[in-house]
Motif scaffolding. Structure first.
Motif, PDB file in Angstrom:
ATOM      1  N   SER A 491     -44.198 -25.148 -28.526  1.00 15.44           N
ATOM      2  CA  SER A 491     -44.872 -25.859 -27.445  1.00 15.44           C
ATOM      3  C   SER A 491     -46.355 -26.035 -27.763  1.00 15.44           C
ATOM      4  CB  SER A 491     -44.721 -25.083 -26.128  1.00 15.44           C
ATOM      5  OG  SER A 491     -43.361 -24.874 -25.818  1.00 15.44           O
ATOM      6  N   LYS A 492     -46.945 -27.051 -27.137  1.00 17.20           N
ATOM      7  CA  LYS A 492     -48.376 -27.281 -27.297  1.00 17.20           C
ATOM      8  C   LYS A 492     -49.193 -26.266 -26.510  1.00 17.20           C
ATOM      9  CE  LYS A 492     -47.806 -32.283 -27.927  1.00 17.20           C
ATOM     10  NZ  LYS A 492     -48.147 -33.632 -27.387  1.00 17.20           N
ATOM     11  N   GLU A 493     -48.607 -25.749 -25.429  1.00 20.50           N
ATOM     12  CA  GLU A 493     -49.326 -24.812 -24.568  1.00 20.50           C
ATOM     13  C   GLU A 493     -48.337 -23.788 -24.030  1.00 20.50           C
ATOM     14  OE1 GLU A 493     -52.200 -24.912 -20.579  1.00 20.50           O
ATOM     15  OE2 GLU A 493     -51.391 -26.770 -21.449  1.00 20.50           O
ATOM     16  N   ILE A 494     -48.734 -22.514 -23.983  1.00 27.09           N
ATOM     17  CA  ILE A 494     -47.854 -21.468 -23.472  1.00 27.09           C
ATOM     18  C   ILE A 494     -48.595 -20.588 -22.474  1.00 27.09           C
ATOM     19  CG2 ILE A 494     -46.452 -21.382 -25.571  1.00 27.09           C
ATOM     20  CD1 ILE A 494     -47.908 -18.762 -26.277  1.00 27.09           C
ATOM     21  N   ASP A 495     -47.816 -20.028 -21.577  1.00 28.20           N
ATOM     22  CA  ASP A 495     -48.280 -18.958 -20.686  1.00 28.20           C
ATOM     23  C   ASP A 495     -47.096 -17.997 -20.571  1.00 28.20           C
ATOM     24  OD1 ASP A 495     -49.465 -17.290 -18.933  1.00 28.20           O
ATOM     25  OD2 ASP A 495     -49.695 -18.735 -17.305  1.00 28.20           O
ATOM     26  N   PHE A 512     -37.705  -2.121 -22.531  1.00 25.78           N
ATOM     27  CA  PHE A 512     -38.708  -3.107 -22.892  1.00 25.78           C
ATOM     28  C   PHE A 512     -40.094  -2.472 -22.846  1.00 25.78           C
ATOM     29  CE2 PHE A 512     -35.512  -6.342 -21.615  1.00 25.78           C
ATOM     30  CZ  PHE A 512     -35.571  -7.137 -22.754  1.00 25.78           C
ATOM     31  N   SER A 513     -40.954  -2.936 -23.746  1.00 24.85           N
ATOM     32  CA  SER A 513     -42.354  -2.524 -23.686  1.00 24.85           C
ATOM     33  C   SER A 513     -43.005  -3.131 -22.442  1.00 24.85           C
ATOM     34  CB  SER A 513     -43.091  -3.019 -24.930  1.00 24.85           C
ATOM     35  OG  SER A 513     -43.164  -4.442 -24.913  1.00 24.85           O
ATOM     36  N   ASN A 514     -44.198  -2.675 -22.124  1.00 22.42           N
ATOM     37  CA  ASN A 514     -44.967  -3.337 -21.080  1.00 22.42           C
ATOM     38  C   ASN A 514     -45.295  -4.758 -21.541  1.00 22.42           C
ATOM     39  OD1 ASN A 514     -44.980  -1.071 -19.425  1.00 22.42           O
ATOM     40  ND2 ASN A 514     -46.841  -0.262 -20.382  1.00 22.42           N
ATOM     41  N   PRO A 515     -45.320  -5.717 -20.630  1.00 19.84           N
ATOM     42  CA  PRO A 515     -45.548  -7.107 -21.049  1.00 19.84           C
ATOM     43  C   PRO A 515     -46.972  -7.326 -21.549  1.00 19.84           C
ATOM     44  CG  PRO A 515     -45.564  -6.942 -18.658  1.00 19.84           C
ATOM     45  CD  PRO A 515     -45.137  -5.597 -19.171  1.00 19.84           C
ATOM     46  N   VAL A 516     -47.088  -8.244 -22.491  1.00 20.41           N
ATOM     47  CA  VAL A 516     -48.390  -8.692 -22.975  1.00 20.41           C
ATOM     48  C   VAL A 516     -48.477 -10.186 -22.705  1.00 20.41           C
ATOM     49  CG1 VAL A 516     -49.867  -9.038 -24.984  1.00 20.41           C
ATOM     50  CG2 VAL A 516     -48.573  -6.927 -24.749  1.00 20.41           C
ATOM     51  N   ARG A 517     -49.411 -10.553 -21.875  1.00 27.46           N
ATOM     52  CA  ARG A 517     -49.540 -11.968 -21.508  1.00 27.46           C
ATOM     53  C   ARG A 517     -50.340 -12.710 -22.570  1.00 27.46           C
ATOM     54  NH1 ARG A 517     -52.416 -14.604 -16.085  1.00 27.46           N
ATOM     55  NH2 ARG A 517     -51.784 -16.777 -16.505  1.00 27.46           N
ATOM     56  N   ILE A 518     -49.798 -13.857 -22.981  1.00 32.43           N
ATOM     57  CA  ILE A 518     -50.498 -14.715 -23.940  1.00 32.43           C
ATOM     58  C   ILE A 518     -50.541 -16.117 -23.344  1.00 32.43           C
ATOM     59  CG2 ILE A 518     -50.537 -15.667 -26.270  1.00 32.43           C
ATOM     60  CD1 ILE A 518     -48.999 -13.255 -27.234  1.00 32.43           C
ATOM     61  N   LYS A 519     -51.739 -16.583 -23.130  1.00 36.47           N
ATOM     62  CA  LYS A 519     -51.959 -17.933 -22.629  1.00 36.47           C
ATOM     63  C   LYS A 519     -52.809 -18.663 -23.643  1.00 36.47           C
ATOM     64  CE  LYS A 519     -53.467 -20.491 -18.521  1.00 36.47           C
ATOM     65  NZ  LYS A 519     -54.047 -20.399 -17.163  1.00 36.47           N
ATOM     66  N   ALA A 520     -52.253 -19.722 -24.244  1.00 38.18           N
ATOM     67  CA  ALA A 520     -52.975 -20.376 -25.335  1.00 38.18           C
ATOM     68  C   ALA A 520     -52.534 -21.825 -25.463  1.00 38.18           C
ATOM     69  CB  ALA A 520     -52.735 -19.638 -26.649  1.00 38.18           C
ATOM     70  N   LYS A 521     -53.432 -22.622 -26.067  1.00 42.99           N
ATOM     71  CA  LYS A 521     -53.124 -24.003 -26.426  1.00 42.99           C
ATOM     72  C   LYS A 521     -53.167 -24.109 -27.953  1.00 42.99           C
ATOM     73  CE  LYS A 521     -54.989 -26.141 -22.232  1.00 42.99           C
ATOM     74  NZ  LYS A 521     -55.970 -27.132 -21.691  1.00 42.99           N
ATOM     75  N   PHE A 522     -52.290 -24.935 -28.499  1.00 37.34           N
ATOM     76  CA  PHE A 522     -52.169 -25.064 -29.946  1.00 37.34           C
ATOM     77  C   PHE A 522     -52.499 -26.485 -30.375  1.00 37.34           C
ATOM     78  CE2 PHE A 522     -49.552 -21.546 -28.668  1.00 37.34           C
ATOM     79  CZ  PHE A 522     -49.802 -20.591 -29.642  1.00 37.34           C
ATOM     80  N   LEU A 523     -53.038 -26.583 -31.595  1.00 41.84           N
ATOM     81  CA  LEU A 523     -53.372 -27.901 -32.139  1.00 41.84           C
ATOM     82  C   LEU A 523     -52.105 -28.634 -32.526  1.00 41.84           C
ATOM     83  CD1 LEU A 523     -56.387 -26.929 -34.419  1.00 41.84           C
ATOM     84  CD2 LEU A 523     -56.442 -27.772 -32.070  1.00 41.84           C
ATOM     85  N   GLU A 524     -52.115 -29.932 -32.373  1.00 41.18           N
ATOM     86  CA  GLU A 524     -50.933 -30.724 -32.739  1.00 41.18           C
ATOM     87  C   GLU A 524     -50.848 -30.866 -34.252  1.00 41.18           C
ATOM     88  OE1 GLU A 524     -50.797 -34.398 -30.688  1.00 41.18           O
ATOM     89  OE2 GLU A 524     -51.109 -33.516 -28.719  1.00 41.18           O
TER      90      GLU A 524
END
Length: 524
Positions: A491-495, A512-524
C-alpha cells in the motif's frame, strides 16, 4: 741577529699553538673541501650549479659530503640563504620553497661569507592534460584503492612526476579520502575530484552494498509443474540493503551430475527449445521437465549455486508443513487450535489422532480449504479440535495432518503432542522489545524483536488495520528463523498494528506480543 733568531724560534710555537686553539674553538675558519649545493627529494632538473623546479614545490637542501681541513678543527655552522630579494625563493630550515616563476640564487654561508652558490630557475609549465585511475575498482561498500594520477605538461617533461594532485569528494559520507587513498564508506553516487591549482577533473563513482553472503538451501526437490519461490537471504554490508538478485539455470554442466537446462526437442511444429526449470526475476521457479539442474544465484559481488531435482509429479510425495497448536483448557473443555501451511492444489486435509502409543491413528476430522479457515495470501489453514474431558483421566494425544485427493494421501505433517497435563507456560509468554524501521524508498518495514530466551524458535509476524472494516490478524511473515523480518508493504499508506509470536520446537505457539503501531506513507 742572535736575538732575532731566538725571538723567531720562540714565536713559531706560539703561532702554532694559537692556530690550533683558534681552529678548535672556531675563531679561525678551517678549509672546507667537497662543499656543494644539492637538492634532495622532490622532482627537479639539474645541470651543474643550476636547478629547475616548479612553482609550489618544497625541496630539501643539502651541503653534500664535505670535509674540513684540518680534521680536528671545529665544524663550521653552515646555513642556506637566498642571495637576492626577488621573492622567487624562500629558505626555511634547509627547505627551499618555490614561490613564483623566475630566477634566483641561493648560497651556503659560513657566517657572512658565501662558500658556494647555485642558480635556481622556477617554472610553471602549462598543464595539457590530467588523468586519474584507481589501483583497483571501487564499486562495493568497503572497497579501497590508491589514486594514481598522470599529468601531461608542455615543457620540462621531467617535472611531470612531481605534480601531486589534491583529492576531495562531493559526498564525504560515501567516499573517504586520505592522501592518495580512497575508501567506500557509504552507499550511493559520489564524485572524486582531483585538483592542481585551477585545474580540475572529476570521476563519478557509484558504490553498491557489499554482499557478504548469499544463504540458500543446497538442494531443492520438486515435482513436474510444481512451483516455488526461491528466497535467498542476502547478507549485506551495510545490513538490510535491497539487492537485485539474478537467477540463471546453467547449461554446459558436468553431464555426470547434472542436466543441461535448455535442450532442443522435436515439438509438434518441429524443433523447439525445452527448459527444465524456469525462474523469473523474482525467484519464482517452475519445474517443467524431469532432471537435475544447477542454478547460479548472483547478488552484487557474490554468487553461489544450488541444485534443483525435478521428479515426476506424485501426490503422495507432497507433505504438509509447519503444524502448530495453541491449547485452551477451561471448564472441562479442551480446545486445540491447530494451523498448517497450505499445499498447492490440495484443498482437502485429514486430521489424525493417535490416542495411545502403539495404536493406529484415527481420523478425527476432515478440513476443506474455504474462506472460513484459509487465506490464499497467508497460505495457512486452521481448525479447532474440541475434546470433552469431564469424564476422562489424564491423556496424551499425538496429532498430525495429511492432504487428501479422494483416493490418496500425502505424507503426514510433523506430529504435535497435546495433553491436559502438559506445561502451557510458553503459551503465556510474549515476544518483547519489538521495534521497527520504515524504508519509504524501497517500500518495506524492518521488524526486530528480542529473543524470548536462549532456546530455538521460529516466528510469525501479523498486522491488523487500525482503520477500515477489516479487524482480523493478517499474516505477513511466516516461519522466520531469526529475530527480524522485512515486511514488504504493497500500500501507499498504512496505519497498522504489528504483532509477533513465537513457535517452539514442539509446535506450540506463544501469545501475541504487544502491538506496535506503524503509520507511514511510502514513495511510489
Amino acid at each position: 741577529m742572535l736575538k732575532r733568531k731566538i725571538a723567531l724560534i720562540l714565536a713559531i710555537p706560539t703561532v702554532i699553538i694559537g692556530l690550533y686553539f683558534g681552529l678548535i674553538s672556531g675563531y679561525i675558519n678551517p678549509m672546507i673541501k667537497g662543499l656543494d649545493v644539492k637538492i634532495i627529494g622532490g622532482t627537479f632538473i639539474t645541470n651543474i650549479n643550476r636547478y629547475v623546479i616548479k612553482v609550489g614545490d618544497v625541496v630539501n637542501l643539502s651541503t653534500g659530503d664535505y670535509i674540513i681541513v684540518p680534521s680536528f678543527a671545529k665544524k663550521p655552522k653552515l646555513n642556506f640563504a637566498v642571495l637576492d630579494d626577488s621573492g622567487v625563493l624562500t629558505v626555511k630550515n634547509n627547505k627551499l620553497i618555490a614561490n613564483k616563476e623566475g630566477y634566483s640564487s641561493i648560497g651556503i654561508l659560513n657566517k657572512n661569507r658565501v662558500l658556494r652558490k647555485a642558480v635556481i630557475m622556477v617554472v610553471n609549465p602549462k598543464i595539457k592534460n590530467m588523468e586519474i585511475s584507481l589501483s583497483k575498482p571501487i564499486k562495493y561498500f568497503g572497497d579501497e584503492a590508491e589514486i594514481i594520477s598522470t599529468v601531461d605538461i608542455e615543457d620540462f617533461k621531467k617535472l611531470e612526476q612531481g605534480y601531486k594532485l589534491k583529492y576531495s569528494t562531493t559526498k564525504p559520507d560515501i567516499l573517504k579520502i586520505e592522501g592518495d587513498k580512497v575508501e567506500a564508506i557509504g552507499i550511493g553516487e559520489a564524485r572524486l575530484i582531483s585538483r592542481y591549482e585551477r585545474n580540475e577533473i572529476q570521476k563519478i563513482i557509484k558504490i553498491l552494498p557489499r554482499v557478504d553472503k548469499i544463504k540458500i538451501g543446497d538442494y531443492f526437490e520438486l515435482e513436474e509443474q510444481e512451483k516455488i519461490i526461491l528466497k535467498p537471504e542476502i547478507v549485506t554490508n551495510p545490513s538490510n540493503q535491497k539487492m537485485t538478485v539474478k537467477y540463471k539455470p546453467l547449461n554446459n554442466v558436468d553431464q555426470s551430475k547434472f542436466d543441461d537446462n535448455t535442450i532442443i526437442i522435436n515439438g509438434k511444429n518441429g524443433p523447439e527449445r525445452s527448459q527444465g526449470i524456469v525462474i523469473d526475476k523474482n525467484g519464482s521457479m517452475l519445474a517443467k521437465r524431469k532432471g537435475t539442474y544447477k542454478v547460479k544465484i548472483t547478488a552484487g559481488n557474490k554468487s553461489t549455486t544450488t541444485v534443483v531435482n525435478v521428479k515426476a509429479q506424485s501426490f503422495s510425495n507432497k507433505k504438509v508443513h509447519n503444524l502448530n497448536y495453541f491449547i485452551n483448557n477451561k471448564n472441562n473443555k479442551f480446545d486445540v487450535e491447530i494451523g498448517w501451511d497450505y499445499l498447492e492444489n490440495v484443498n482437502t486435509y485429514r486430521v489424525y489422532i493417535q490416542y495411545e502409543d502403539g495404536e493406529d491413528p484415527v481420523l478425527f476430522t476432515t478440513v476443506k480449504a474455504s474462506s472460513n479457515n484459509f487465506s490464499n495470501k497467508e497460505r495457512r489453514l486452521s481448525n479447532i479440535l474440541s475434546f470433552d474431558i469431564s469424564n476422562k483421566k489424564n491423556f496424551k494425544y499425538k496429532v498430525f495432518v495429511v492432504g487428501y485427493n479422494g483416493y490418496e494421501e500425502t505424507k503426514k505433517s510433523n506430529e504435535i503432542i497435546v495433553s491436559n497435563i502438559q506445561n502451557l507456560d510458553f503459551q503465556k509468554k510474549k515476544v518483547k522489545g519489538v521495534t521497527y524501521k520504515v524504508d519509504k524508498i524501497n517500500g518495506n518495514v524492518l521488524i526486530k524483536w528480542r529473543p524470548i530466551d536462549n532456546n530455538k524458535y521460529t516466528y510469525r509476524v501479523y498486522y491488523k488495520e487500525r482503520t477500515g472494516k477489516k479487524n482480523s490478524y493478517n499474516l505477513v511473515a511466516n516461519n522466520v528463523n531469526k529475530e527480524s523480518a522485512v515486511v514488504k508493504i504493497d500500500s501507499k499508506e498504512i496505519d497498522y498494528e504489528f504483532y509477533v509470536l513465537a513457535i517452539d520446537e514442539r509446535g506450540q505457539v506463544s501469545s501475541f506480543s504487544n502491538p506496535v503501531r506503524i503509520k507511514a506513507k511510502f514513495l511510489e
